[in-house]
Scaffold this motif. Structure first.
Motif, short mmCIF file in Angstrom:
data_model
loop_
_atom_site.label_atom_id
_atom_site.label_comp_id
_atom_site.label_asym_id
_atom_site.label_seq_id
_atom_site.Cartn_x
_atom_site.Cartn_y
_atom_site.Cartn_z
N ILE A 117 -20.32 -21.27 76.50
CA ILE A 117 -21.24 -20.35 77.16
C ILE A 117 -20.45 -19.13 77.63
O ILE A 117 -19.44 -19.26 78.33
CB ILE A 117 -21.91 -20.98 78.41
N GLY A 118 -20.92 -17.94 77.26
CA GLY A 118 -20.39 -16.70 77.79
C GLY A 118 -21.38 -16.13 78.79
O GLY A 118 -22.52 -15.83 78.43
N LEU A 119 -20.96 -15.99 80.04
CA LEU A 119 -21.82 -15.46 81.09
C LEU A 119 -21.35 -14.08 81.49
O LEU A 119 -20.14 -13.83 81.57
CB LEU A 119 -21.81 -16.38 82.32
N GLN A 120 -22.29 -13.19 81.75
CA GLN A 120 -21.97 -11.86 82.26
C GLN A 120 -22.76 -11.61 83.54
O GLN A 120 -23.87 -12.10 83.70
CB GLN A 120 -22.29 -10.77 81.23
N GLU A 121 -22.16 -10.83 84.43
CA GLU A 121 -22.71 -10.47 85.74
C GLU A 121 -22.72 -11.61 86.74
O GLU A 121 -23.35 -11.53 87.78
CB GLU A 121 -24.11 -9.84 85.62
N THR A 122 -22.04 -12.71 86.44
CA THR A 122 -21.77 -13.67 87.50
C THR A 122 -20.73 -13.04 88.42
O THR A 122 -19.89 -12.26 87.98
CB THR A 122 -21.24 -15.00 86.92
N GLY A 123 -20.77 -13.39 89.69
CA GLY A 123 -19.88 -12.74 90.65
C GLY A 123 -18.84 -13.66 91.24
O GLY A 123 -17.66 -13.55 90.96
N THR A 124 -19.27 -14.62 92.04
CA THR A 124 -18.35 -15.47 92.79
C THR A 124 -18.43 -16.91 92.28
O THR A 124 -19.24 -17.24 91.41
CB THR A 124 -18.70 -15.46 94.28
N GLN A 125 -17.60 -17.76 92.89
CA GLN A 125 -17.65 -19.17 92.55
C GLN A 125 -19.02 -19.77 92.86
O GLN A 125 -19.49 -20.67 92.16
CB GLN A 125 -16.56 -19.93 93.31
N ALA A 126 -19.66 -19.27 93.91
CA ALA A 126 -20.99 -19.77 94.26
C ALA A 126 -21.98 -19.55 93.12
O ALA A 126 -22.82 -20.42 92.83
CB ALA A 126 -21.49 -19.10 95.53
N ASP A 127 -21.92 -18.39 92.46
CA ASP A 127 -22.79 -18.13 91.32
C ASP A 127 -22.54 -19.14 90.20
O ASP A 127 -23.48 -19.67 89.60
CB ASP A 127 -22.55 -16.72 90.77
N LEU A 128 -21.28 -19.38 89.91
CA LEU A 128 -20.92 -20.31 88.85
C LEU A 128 -21.41 -21.72 89.18
O LEU A 128 -21.91 -22.43 88.31
CB LEU A 128 -19.41 -20.30 88.62
N ASN A 129 -21.25 -22.12 90.45
CA ASN A 129 -21.73 -23.43 90.86
C ASN A 129 -23.24 -23.55 90.68
O ASN A 129 -23.75 -24.56 90.19
CB ASN A 129 -21.37 -23.70 92.31
N ASP A 130 -23.97 -22.50 91.07
CA ASP A 130 -25.43 -22.52 90.94
C ASP A 130 -25.85 -22.68 89.48
O ASP A 130 -26.82 -23.39 89.17
CB ASP A 130 -26.03 -21.22 91.49
N LEU A 131 -25.14 -22.01 88.58
CA LEU A 131 -25.57 -21.93 87.19
C LEU A 131 -25.12 -23.11 86.33
O LEU A 131 -25.80 -23.46 85.35
CB LEU A 131 -25.06 -20.64 86.56
N LEU A 132 -23.99 -23.73 86.68
CA LEU A 132 -23.39 -24.69 85.76
C LEU A 132 -23.32 -26.11 86.30
O LEU A 132 -22.80 -27.01 85.62
CB LEU A 132 -21.97 -24.22 85.38
N ALA A 133 -23.86 -26.35 87.49
CA ALA A 133 -23.82 -27.70 88.06
C ALA A 133 -24.61 -28.70 87.22
O ALA A 133 -24.39 -29.91 87.32
CB ALA A 133 -24.35 -27.68 89.49
#
Length: 346
Positions: A117-133
């Motif tokens: 997965i290539g993600l763009q416009e994610t910002g912080t670790q919190a964003d990544l946690n929300d999207l990939l949990a």
């Protein structure tokens, strides 16, 4: 008793010296910022200098399929997705807030069960946690320095299928090693390319995976297309590459030709290799406000999945996802683009 008249003069002299010293300090600070002293200091203290992918890592025991040919990967499911940043969905944006959009962004990813997965416009670790949990097997690689995370071009891979050999990033500016360096248009948003060498556990197939987000102003994205190709040219001469990203580049532009480079092109769009590229049919949904054209025609698309290298690439499926939910709400202002492919080294 008399009074001295020299004290006011001394005070004026002291004030003049202080003003001069302050001016010198401010000038030095301005020059420090202007010539990227902050960025150089940050890179040195955190050890986050960027670099092009290291070809030495994929020789010997790390060579694709142990150096045996022909060599072939299993099917690899790839998704690129600009998720429309958390702060972008302000009340006047026309999009629902981040917390309302996240379940629908996740739904798109779950629909395709991607290995990469290539993600763009994610910002912080919190964003990544929300999207990939939703998938604990996904491992993220992005720019980070201790607790600092800048995930504008984050990538993730399924650790049950692939093992990392080496990883890094380079920056889309005149000094690609310098984190957050000024781009060609000064004081623009810092952009970069994330890269990682992956080996498929079952087959031993080794390839480079990259993800990026080009800036949206003309001077930066024009130069970024040339730099992207130049930084990956040597790798593409010898090894397979999968590249995802929001390239802010339509296929009809000269920038797209510069990005792909050469005749035949060094980078090939998976759309061009697919037997039946699929776009959503919005006419069947009877929407009051259909999404923009890039959802419906390849000529308007700016998000791409490329392959490169001395390979034969078979693209089994390629499609654009509409991201719609509710009464026609969009999870993002960009469509997700998906491809399932097999890479072969003859």
């Amino acid at each position: 008793m008399g009074y001295s008249v020299s004290r006011p003069k001394n005070c004026l002299k002291c004030a003049g010296k202080a003003f001069l010293l302050l001016a010198i300090v401010l000038l030095a600070a301005g020059l420090f910022v202007r010539y990227q002293g902050v960025q150089y200091t940050l890179a040195t203290l955190t050890g986050t200098w960027g670099s092009a992918p290291d070809l030495a890592i994929v020789t010997g025991e790390n060579a694709p399929c142990g150096g045996q040919t022909p060599c072939e990967s299993n099917p690899i499911r790839v998704l690129t997705f600009n998720i429309f940043c958390r702060m972008c969905s302000h009340p006047d944006s026309g999009y629902e807030p981040w917390d309302a959009r996240v379940p629908h962004l996740v739904e798109v990813m779950q629909r395709y069960q991607p290995d990469l997965i290539g993600l763009q416009e994610t910002g912080t670790q919190a964003d990544l946690n929300d999207l990939l949990a939703w998938n604990p097997s996904l491992v993220v690689h992005t720019w980070r320095a201790g607790p600092l995370v800048y995930a504008d071009a984050a990538l993730a891979y399924d650790a049950t299928r692939f093992e990392p050999l080496d990883s890094g990033w380079f920056w889309l500016n005149p000094n690609p090693a310098l984190p957050f360096g000024w781009a060609w248009r000064w004081q623009s948003m810092p952009r970069y390319v994330t890269w990682i060498w992956l080996r498929e556990v079952e087959t031993g197939f080794v390839f480079l995976y990259t993800n990026t987000h080009f800036d949206n102003n003309a001077p930066n994205k024009e130069a970024a297309a040339l730099l992207f190709n130049d930084m990956l040219a040597e790798t593409a001469d010898f090894y397979p590459i999968i590249s995802t990203g929001d390239f802010n580049t339509e296929p009809t532009s000269q920038r797209y030709a510069n990005l792909r480079h050469g005749d035949p092109p060094r980078f090939v769009n998976t759309h061009d290799l697919a037997p039946a590229p699929a776009f959503p049919d919005f006419d069947a949904l009877d929407l009051a406000t259909p999404p923009p054209g890039r959802y419906q025609q390849f000529e308007s698309l700016i998000d791409h999945i490329f392959v490169a290298g001395p390979i034969e690439a078979e693209v089994r499926e390629w499609r654009v996802d509409a991201n719609l939910y509710g009464d026609g709400q969009r999870a993002s202002d960009h469509p997700a683009v998906f491809a399932e492919l097999i890479l072969r080294i003859p």
